[in-house]
Design a protein around this motif. Structure first.
Motif, PDB file in Angstrom:
ATOM      1  N   PHE A 238      -3.034 -90.840 -13.655  1.00 14.17           N
ATOM      2  CA  PHE A 238      -3.170 -89.908 -14.748  1.00 14.17           C
ATOM      3  C   PHE A 238      -4.057 -90.529 -15.703  1.00 14.17           C
ATOM      4  O   PHE A 238      -4.533 -91.917 -16.434  1.00 14.17           O
TER       5      PHE A 238
ATOM      6  N   VAL B 271       5.566 -86.247 -19.978  1.00 18.64           N
ATOM      7  CA  VAL B 271       5.863 -86.341 -18.745  1.00 18.64           C
ATOM      8  C   VAL B 271       6.885 -86.562 -18.101  1.00 18.64           C
ATOM      9  O   VAL B 271       6.944 -86.606 -16.905  1.00 18.64           O
TER      10      VAL B 271
ATOM     11  N   PHE C  94       7.094 -87.794 -13.793  1.00 18.09           N
ATOM     12  CA  PHE C  94       6.782 -88.577 -13.913  1.00 18.09           C
ATOM     13  C   PHE C  94       7.264 -89.794 -12.639  1.00 18.09           C
ATOM     14  O   PHE C  94       6.973 -91.427 -12.574  1.00 18.09           O
TER      15      PHE C  94
END
Length: 142
Positions: A83, A94, A99
């Motif tokens: 990332f 995110v 994420f």
């Protein structure tokens, strides 16, 4: 190249990257590696070296425009995710990426600019700070 204990910095040159990558892999206390340092410090270059040491060949590059890259080893198995949150404007973005799902997998996760998403990081990340010593030399603090 100067390898030292975890409390002391690691000084290295570009030619030392394979050894530095191997050393960081062996020292890592988590598979979630967070890289901090100014622009041009060599975060992506170091991640490329780590991916190569882990069996990913030369496939690593910065996901700056796509936010995340997925890496596989030479057998095609998932190696990890990379990332780059430099361009992130709001850390809640995110959540749209899923994420937390990436973090819950048993794989390597390399994060550039982790300070932009600090409230979403688990406590057990392995932090790597890179400083520029000169045009050919870098210093890592872990």
């Amino acid at each position: 190249m100067h390898l030292s204990s975890q409390s002391n910095p690691i000084i290295y040159k570009q030619t030392d990257l394979p050894k530095i990558a191997s050393e960081l892999i062996s020292r890592a206390t988590s598979k979630i590696l967070c890289f901090t340092g100014q622009m041009g410090a060599g975060k992506t270059t170091l991640i490329k070296a780590i991916v190569k040491e882990l069996g990913g060949g030369n496939s690593a590059n910065s996901p700056t425009f796509g936010i995340v890259n997925e890496y596989h080893n030479t057998n095609g198995n998932l190696l990890g995710y990379h990332f780059d949150f430099y361009r992130l404007e709001d850390e809640t973005e995110v959540l749209d990426l899923g994420f937390e799902d990436y973090l819950n997998q048993d794989t390597w996760v390399f994060i550039e600019w982790p300070e932009k998403i600090s409230s979403f990081l688990p406590d057990d990340v392995f932090e790597i700070d890179i400083d520029i010593v000169d045009s050919n030399t870098r210093k890592i603090s872990i």
